[in-house]
Write a protein that holds these residues in place. Structure first.
Motif, PDB file in Angstrom:
ATOM      1  N   GLY A 244      25.973  45.873  46.201  1.00 24.08           N
ATOM      2  CA  GLY A 244      26.394  46.039  44.805  1.00 24.08           C
ATOM      3  C   GLY A 244      27.827  46.533  44.723  1.00 24.08           C
ATOM      4  N   LEU A 245      28.162  47.449  45.609  1.00 29.05           N
ATOM      5  CA  LEU A 245      29.525  47.989  45.644  1.00 29.05           C
ATOM      6  C   LEU A 245      30.541  46.888  45.936  1.00 29.05           C
ATOM      7  CD1 LEU A 245      30.688  51.260  47.167  1.00 29.05           C
ATOM      8  CD2 LEU A 245      31.603  49.197  48.190  1.00 29.05           C
ATOM      9  N   VAL A 246      30.177  45.987  46.831  1.00 28.23           N
ATOM     10  CA  VAL A 246      31.075  44.871  47.124  1.00 28.23           C
ATOM     11  C   VAL A 246      31.287  44.032  45.864  1.00 28.23           C
ATOM     12  CG1 VAL A 246      31.377  42.764  48.487  1.00 28.23           C
ATOM     13  CG2 VAL A 246      30.439  44.805  49.558  1.00 28.23           C
ATOM     14  N   GLY A 247      30.212  43.867  45.091  1.00 28.89           N
ATOM     15  CA  GLY A 247      30.339  43.139  43.825  1.00 28.89           C
ATOM     16  C   GLY A 247      31.357  43.819  42.925  1.00 28.89           C
ATOM     17  N   ALA A 248      31.274  45.153  42.844  1.00 30.87           N
ATOM     18  CA  ALA A 248      32.205  45.906  42.008  1.00 30.87           C
ATOM     19  C   ALA A 248      33.633  45.747  42.512  1.00 30.87           C
ATOM     20  CB  ALA A 248      31.807  47.390  41.994  1.00 30.87           C
ATOM     21  N   VAL A 249      33.800  45.803  43.837  1.00 29.62           N
ATOM     22  CA  VAL A 249      35.137  45.668  44.432  1.00 29.62           C
ATOM     23  C   VAL A 249      35.750  44.322  44.049  1.00 29.62           C
ATOM     24  CG1 VAL A 249      36.305  45.257  46.638  1.00 29.62           C
ATOM     25  CG2 VAL A 249      34.827  47.258  46.339  1.00 29.62           C
ATOM     26  N   GLN A 250      34.961  43.265  44.102  1.00 32.18           N
ATOM     27  CA  GLN A 250      35.498  41.939  43.780  1.00 32.18           C
ATOM     28  C   GLN A 250      35.854  41.830  42.298  1.00 32.18           C
ATOM     29  OE1 GLN A 250      36.183  41.235  46.978  1.00 32.18           O
ATOM     30  NE2 GLN A 250      35.986  39.094  46.351  1.00 32.18           N
ATOM     31  N   VAL A 251      34.970  42.405  41.455  1.00 30.79           N
ATOM     32  CA  VAL A 251      35.196  42.293  40.020  1.00 30.79           C
ATOM     33  C   VAL A 251      36.375  43.166  39.593  1.00 30.79           C
ATOM     34  CG1 VAL A 251      34.210  42.932  37.778  1.00 30.79           C
ATOM     35  CG2 VAL A 251      32.869  41.593  39.408  1.00 30.79           C
ATOM     36  N   LEU A 252      36.409  44.412  40.069  1.00 30.61           N
ATOM     37  CA  LEU A 252      37.461  45.338  39.626  1.00 30.61           C
ATOM     38  C   LEU A 252      38.780  45.115  40.358  1.00 30.61           C
ATOM     39  CD1 LEU A 252      35.473  48.714  39.429  1.00 30.61           C
ATOM     40  CD2 LEU A 252      35.826  47.009  37.636  1.00 30.61           C
ATOM     41  N   GLY A 253      38.701  44.549  41.565  1.00 30.81           N
ATOM     42  CA  GLY A 253      39.912  44.443  42.375  1.00 30.81           C
ATOM     43  C   GLY A 253      40.512  43.053  42.426  1.00 30.81           C
TER      44      GLY A 253
END
Lengths: 342, 505
Positions: A244-253
């Protein structure tokens, strides 16, 4: 020395596999009438920043998978956990555009919790109803992907845009960016930190010890007092949380919004799974293997630009590497450890 | 004893095999004639299994040569050895549970018809083979459902089907009942009479003395003697094995203390409709060793699993001190004062791929001195494992070596040592010396007696009557899931126990 080996695993197998794959891949290029030396040469000119940016989700998903594998549990649901994490991150970021760093932290936290719960639900079905994780984690990918797709096509859609995507996230809640056209972002650093923390936790903590012993011999751990249900649930939660964190990294970054299929199209979860297999689920091995796969992929783009060899060759190479690793070890490194609990 | 012709079926000359720093075989010579039953004995870790691994192509020797029927050979894999006429029956059977006896036997060399396996021919050939050597098996039965004694016959048939001229059996009697053992010996004698060379690996001197023509003894990787068995004795063999004679431990008279374990009308489900454990009552006091005897498969394993928390009983109560165990998790049971030496050493007792230190840590990882604030203190963990290794004289290249690299006896000592270290009020011990050499048996027995005289309660489940008679203050006999008799130390004899075990009490 032995500590390093514990962290990296035995490198001989993967290196042999890479060598063999390069040879066979070269034969493919030759068969299509191109010069393999030129093709590989062009591959080496891949952009370092692009490679790092690409490595982050691969390594992140690799570590997510590796956490479960090391404990002898399957998590083939990385894709669903990744997508829901990305969706959760986007939702929080859009809801609190003025929150700055607070929103960023909350958004990443929400992504981890949602991804973790999604994976933990599979553990619940395994321990409560004996639904094999292999099946449940895989199948849970579909509702996750379709739910995200539905929401981003309807409720969460940016109506001004012609594409199924959310509105753009406010600048203040995007991850910091530097370097070559902003492709280096703080998310890469975050993934690196996660890898190091996971490596330390598995090798050096009490919980990591229980996890490793359960992965090596589930009955042994059980007889020694490890609560399989509790360990399995927390392992699956952690595995899903990293996804899930990787998902956030891709979306936010990277994307700065949630775009339908943007997390599934590049096959991050599946490349991560391959990386976990290749490295025997050792976190630092995942880091190396993930960087390598990312380099092969960006090299593939460069090769396509310079020569006429299609970049699909890089996928062929990846597949060949795994094939050779599998041929040598028959997946014993990670998969064969998994036995059903009695 | 049969008259054997002077031709050697195989010869090993100067075999040396090292694993890292451990020399498993040191210039070993062994020659076995056609038609001979040759005993190979030695403590665990003496190098018997390694030596046979070299012969069978599992290990490549660092020095020395192998001759089969006079020809020098080099085996890169067991397949080469099989082609050269060698057959091996491993301690752990290599069979497919879901295939029939005939399918298992012909596997790898199936009779074919139109490219398909010809089952009828296969069954017929296997039946003929079985008949010829007096190996009673039902060729159509699924192997998974057969008793171990019969599974062993299938393993032997497998070797015979491939026309093995040399048959190696690695501790074949460890898993057999006395009756099955007699049957095995008859088969081996008739095979030898037909000219097969047989290597019989064992720990048990009486068996070797009855069965073998000659016997070779290994100690710490070297041959300490090859004797004509008929001219030897148990004393001589055991001296060659351990370098001294073994004495039975002395037991001082003692009064048991308060009741530690109390089991009331415990019922545990079995695979079939009948319960595996049927209304069992028993109690174990402090400073007392209570033995449970019985032919394998009469509910002992299930009883142990129910106490250990690996199996949920259908009804009944298990009290340890003031704690009711039936509703507790394994960890809570251990906290309440339970330690267990499981029957399945490698399957339950150890993670063989993990290191000695990691194996010694299981169950202790919660202790703050070994993992302060949840972070493992590897120096303390290694030190603790090192103490355990010294105390139990475990032969290992180091505490960081994998448990799999230890011999069976040393692995067992590791499990026993770890569980003893819990200083639990109740120690549940299953088959503590199965497949373990004399010196290790002595050490483990001594440790259990010390544990009991130090105030611990011990429930000992064993298939070795000698062990029960040596150690136990009282012996309960299990048959069909029930306790059918109880004998005090003074009145217990092998005959009376045997009678109760067979249902004749």
């Amino acid at each position: 020395m032995s500590a390093l080996r514990e962290l990296l695993g035995d490198l001989r197998g993967p290196l042999l596999a890479v060598g063999a794959a390069v040879l066979v891949g070269g034969a493919f290029v030759l068969a299509t009438g191109h010069n393999p030396l030129l093709a590989y040469g062009a591959m080496l000119t891949g952009d370092l920043f692009a490679t790092l940016s690409r490595a982050a989700p691969i390594v992140g998903m690799g570590v997510a998978t590796a956490i479960a594998f090391r404990a002898g549990f399957f998590n083939l649901g990385g894709e669903g956990q990744l997508v829901l994490g990305g969706l959760a991150a986007a939702t929080v970021a859009l809801a609190l555009p003025e929150g700055g760093l607070f929103t960023v932290v909350l958004s990443i936290g929400a992504a981890a919790v949602v991804g973790g719960l999604w994976a933990a639900s599979a553990a619940f079905f395994e321990f409560r109803f004996r639904v094999p994780l292999l099946v449940s984690t895989l199948l849970l990918n579909y509702p996750a992907r379709l739910l995200a797709s539905y929401l981003v096509n309807h409720q969460l859609r940016d109506v001004d845009s012609g594409l199924p995507q959310t509105e753009r996230i406010a600048d203040g809640v995007q991850l910091a960016r530097w370097g070559g056209s902003g492709r280096l972002h703080a998310g890469i650093l975050l993934v690196l930190i996660v890898v190091l923390v996971v490596a330390f936790a598995i090798a050096r903590t009490r919980a990591g010890y229980r996890l490793r012993m359960t992965g090596l011999n589930r009955r042994f751990a059980q007889a020694g007092g490890v609560d399989l249900r509790r360990l399995g649930t927390s392992v699956m939660f952690t595995s899903g949380a990293v996804a899930g964190l990787v998902g956030a990294v891709q979306v936010l970054g990277v994307h700065h919004r949630f775009i339908d299929n943007s997390l599934t199209q590049p096959l991050w979860a599946w490349t991560g799974l391959m990386v976990a297999l290749l490295s025997g689920s050792r976190p630092l091995g995942v880091l190396l293997a993930g960087l390598f796969f990312a380099a092969v992929q960006t090299g593939g783009f460069a090769m396509e630009r310079v020569t006429e060899v299609p970049r699909e060759l890089s996928r062929v190479l990846q597949a060949l590497i795994i094939l050779f690793v599998a041929a040598k070890d028959r997946f014993r490194l990670a998969l064969a450890r998994t036995r059903r609990a009695d | 004893m049969s008259q054997h012709p002077p031709t050697a079926a195989f010869e090993l000359q100067g075999i040396t095999k090292r694993f890292g720093e451990v020399v498993a075989n040191d210039a070993v010579d062994l020659s076995v004639d056609a038609g001979e039953i040759h005993g190979l004995i030695g403590e665990n870790g003496a190098g018997k299994t390694t030596l046979m691994g070299v012969l069978y192509g599992i290990h490549r020797p660092d020095a020395g040569e192998i001759r089969v029927a006079g020809r020098r050979r080099r085996f890169d894999s067991p397949l080469d050895a099989i082609h050269a006429g060698l057959g091996m029956v491993h301690q752990h059977f290599m069979l497919f549970d879901s295939l029939t006896v005939a399918e298992n036997v012909v596997f790898g060399a199936e009779p074919e018809r139109y490219g398909l396996v010809d089952r009828a021919v296969a069954a017929k050939r296997v039946a003929e083979l079985a008949e010829r050597y007096g190996l009673e098996v039902e060729t159509g039965a699924l192997v998974g459902g057969l008793p171990v004694g019969v599974q062993q016959r299938v393993e032997i048939l497998k070797a015979l089907y491939r026309q093995a001229a040399v048959l190696v059996l690695d501790e074949p009697t460890a898993v057999l009942t006395p009756g099955e053992q007699e049957g095995l010996f008859r088969v081996l004698r008739s095979l030898a009479a037909e000219g097969t060379a047989i290597v019989f690996i064992s720990h048990k001197l009486p068996e070797v003395l009855t069965l073998c023509d000659r016997t070779t003894v290994l100690r710490q990787g070297r041959v300490t003697g090859t004797v004509v068995t008929a001219q030897s004795s148990a004393e001589e063999l055991s001296r060659l094995m351990v370098g001294r004679t073994v004495s039975a431990p002395k037991i001082e008279p003692h009064e048991p203390g308060e009741t530690v374990l109390k089991i009331e009308s415990l019922v545990v489900s079995g695979r079939g409709p009948d319960p595996a454990v049927d209304r069992v009552d028993l109690a174990v006091k402090a400073r007392e060793i209570v033995g449970i005897a019985g032919v394998a498969g009469n509910g002992q394993s299930e009883l142990a699993a129910a106490i250990a928390g690996l199996e949920r009983p259908r009804s009944g109560r298990i009290r340890l001190g003031s704690a009711e165990l039936t509703s507790l998790s394994v960890r809570e049971r251990r906290a309440a004062g339970l330690a267990c030496v499981p029957e399945d050493r490698d399957g339950t007792g150890l993670a063989t791929a993990a290191s000695v230190a990691e194996n010694a840590l299981m169950g202790f990882e919660g202790r703050p001195e070994l993992a302060p604030r949840g972070v493992l203190d590897s120096a303390a963990i290694d030190r603790r494992a090192g103490d355990l290794v010294d105390q139990l004289r475990i032969r290992t290249a180091g505490v960081r070596a994998a448990a799999a690299d230890l011999s069976g006896g040393n692995r067992q000592k590791l499990v026993v040592g770890r569980e003893l270290a819990h200083d639990a009020r109740l120690l549940l011990v299953e088959q503590p010396t199965r497949g373990v050499d004399l010196a290790a048996i002595e050490l483990i027995h001594r440790a259990l007696l010390d544990y009991s005289s130090g105030g611990g309660a011990v429930l000992l489940i064993s298939a070795e009557l000698g062990e029960l008679l040596t150690l136990a203050d009282r012996i309960l006999v299990m048959l069909g899931g029930r306790i059918v008799g109880e004998l005090a130390r003074e009145s217990a004899t092998e005959e009376r126990l045997g009678l109760l075990m067979a249902g004749g009490g």
